[in-house]
Scaffold this motif. Structure first.
Motif, mmCIF file in Angstrom:
data_model
loop_
_atom_site.group_PDB
_atom_site.id
_atom_site.type_symbol
_atom_site.label_atom_id
_atom_site.label_comp_id
_atom_site.label_asym_id
_atom_site.label_seq_id
_atom_site.Cartn_x
_atom_site.Cartn_y
_atom_site.Cartn_z
ATOM 1 N N VAL A 72 -1.462 -93.498 -30.788
ATOM 2 C CA VAL A 72 -0.974 -92.773 -29.608
ATOM 3 C C VAL A 72 -2.024 -92.788 -28.503
ATOM 4 O O VAL A 72 -1.712 -93.043 -27.329
ATOM 5 C CB VAL A 72 -0.603 -91.322 -29.986
ATOM 6 N N ILE A 73 -3.278 -92.529 -28.867
ATOM 7 C CA ILE A 73 -4.357 -92.528 -27.870
ATOM 8 C C ILE A 73 -4.506 -93.906 -27.230
ATOM 9 O O ILE A 73 -4.660 -94.027 -26.005
ATOM 10 C CB ILE A 73 -5.687 -92.087 -28.522
ATOM 11 N N CYS A 74 -4.426 -94.967 -28.047
ATOM 12 C CA CYS A 74 -4.527 -96.328 -27.513
ATOM 13 C C CYS A 74 -3.379 -96.629 -26.553
ATOM 14 O O CYS A 74 -3.574 -97.281 -25.526
ATOM 15 C CB CYS A 74 -4.542 -97.344 -28.649
ATOM 16 N N LEU A 79 -1.723 -97.617 -20.937
ATOM 17 C CA LEU A 79 -0.925 -97.351 -19.740
ATOM 18 C C LEU A 79 -1.793 -96.940 -18.564
ATOM 19 O O LEU A 79 -1.480 -97.247 -17.407
ATOM 20 C CB LEU A 79 0.122 -96.280 -20.028
ATOM 21 N N ASN A 80 -2.917 -96.276 -18.839
ATOM 22 C CA ASN A 80 -3.856 -95.961 -17.766
ATOM 23 C C ASN A 80 -4.421 -97.232 -17.140
ATOM 24 O O ASN A 80 -4.583 -97.323 -15.922
ATOM 25 C CB ASN A 80 -5.004 -95.099 -18.301
ATOM 26 N N ALA A 207 3.127 -97.619 -29.023
ATOM 27 C CA ALA A 207 4.260 -97.691 -28.105
ATOM 28 C C ALA A 207 4.763 -96.289 -27.760
ATOM 29 O O ALA A 207 5.105 -95.993 -26.610
ATOM 30 C CB ALA A 207 5.389 -98.515 -28.723
ATOM 31 N N GLY A 208 4.792 -95.400 -28.762
ATOM 32 C CA GLY A 208 5.218 -94.028 -28.520
ATOM 33 C C GLY A 208 4.293 -93.302 -27.565
ATOM 34 O O GLY A 208 4.738 -92.574 -26.669
ATOM 35 N N GLY A 209 2.991 -93.483 -27.748
ATOM 36 C CA GLY A 209 2.020 -92.859 -26.846
ATOM 37 C C GLY A 209 2.160 -93.345 -25.425
ATOM 38 O O GLY A 209 2.055 -92.553 -24.467
#
Length: 250
Positions: A72-74, A79-80, A207-209
């Motif tokens: 999730v963190i990745c 996205l950032n 992908a969820g993150g």
């Protein structure tokens, strides 16, 4: 191998079908634009949690919870990074580069579209891996569930791009490219077999993150910036419940 191709084609066609339905939405006033985007945000929120992060946690098991957290963190960090490149995607949309630099709404939409594209690969992995088993009934169940989810997701991609001024032809080409990613995911998942199963929880969580980041950072603020936040909120809840019920049904 024939079953793998049928699965891949079905997943892609479901996305294309949703995209074609999305063309029914043209120019809308802010009130209905926020309503549509709110529904899309709900769909993506459910897809991120129920469709990606929860299955990732179930696959990894309680002892490997840290894999889900890392994934999730990745996804959020990715996205950032991608956020920095959205103003440089004018060749894809066909719009002027200056418009990209000065159009924060368009850049948010492109970031959202990239998040949708990002989660197509692990979805394909999830379906493709199952066809290595002697009993492929679970693989068909996964394929059917993802295909149903892909229809509203296809609509989700089309409407924001059209509202941002991207031409219908380019919008359809972008949605088609996203649909083809699922074919790639299914094939990679099938050929990697057991190896994919080791990485699947991380990729699903990633992908969820990414999708959670877009919904929270971009979509919800956009739907609440024109005075129609109540309608957008109700629409988000409706979109969330629709995808949850689809997931529970299949």
């Amino acid at each position: 191998m024939t079953e793998v191709w049928i699965s891949a084609a079905g997943l892609s066609l479901a996305t294309v079908l949703g995209s074609l339905l999305g063309f029914a939405i043209k120019e809308l006033p802010h009130k209905w634009n926020d309503t549509v985007l709110g529904f899309c945000a709900g769909v993506m929120l459910a897809a991120a949690t129920v469709g990606l992060i929860v299955p990732a946690a179930e696959t990894a098991g309680a002892s490997r919870w840290w894999l889900i957290l890392a994934g999730v963190i990745c996804g959020v960090l990715l996205l950032n990074v991608l956020d920095l490149f959205t103003p440089h995607l004018h060749k894809i949309t066909g719009l002027d580069s200056e418009e990209h630099r000065n159009n924060a709404s368009l850049n948010r939409i492109l970031l959202f579209v990239m998040a949708v594209a990002l989660h197509k690969l692990p979805e394909g992995f999830a379906a493709g891996v199952g066809f290595n088993s002697s009993d492929v009934s679970d693989a068909w169940a996964v394929t059917f569930g993802i295909a149903l989810q892909n229809i509203p997701e296809g609509m989700v991609v089309i409407a924001p791009l059209l509202l941002a001024g991207v031409s219908k032809l380019r919008t359809f080409v972008i949605s088609l490219g996203i649909a083809l990613l699922e074919i790639v995911g299914v094939l990679i998942g099938y050929f990697m077999g057991g190896v994919s199963e080791s990485f699947l929880p991380v990729m699903l969580a990633m992908a969820g993150g990414a999708m959670l980041y877009v919904v929270s950072d971009e979509m919800i603020p956009e739907t609440h910036s024109h005075g129609h936040q109540k309608l957008a909120t109700y629409s988000l809840i409706l979109g969330f419940l629709c995808l949850v019920f689809l997931d529970l049904s299949f």
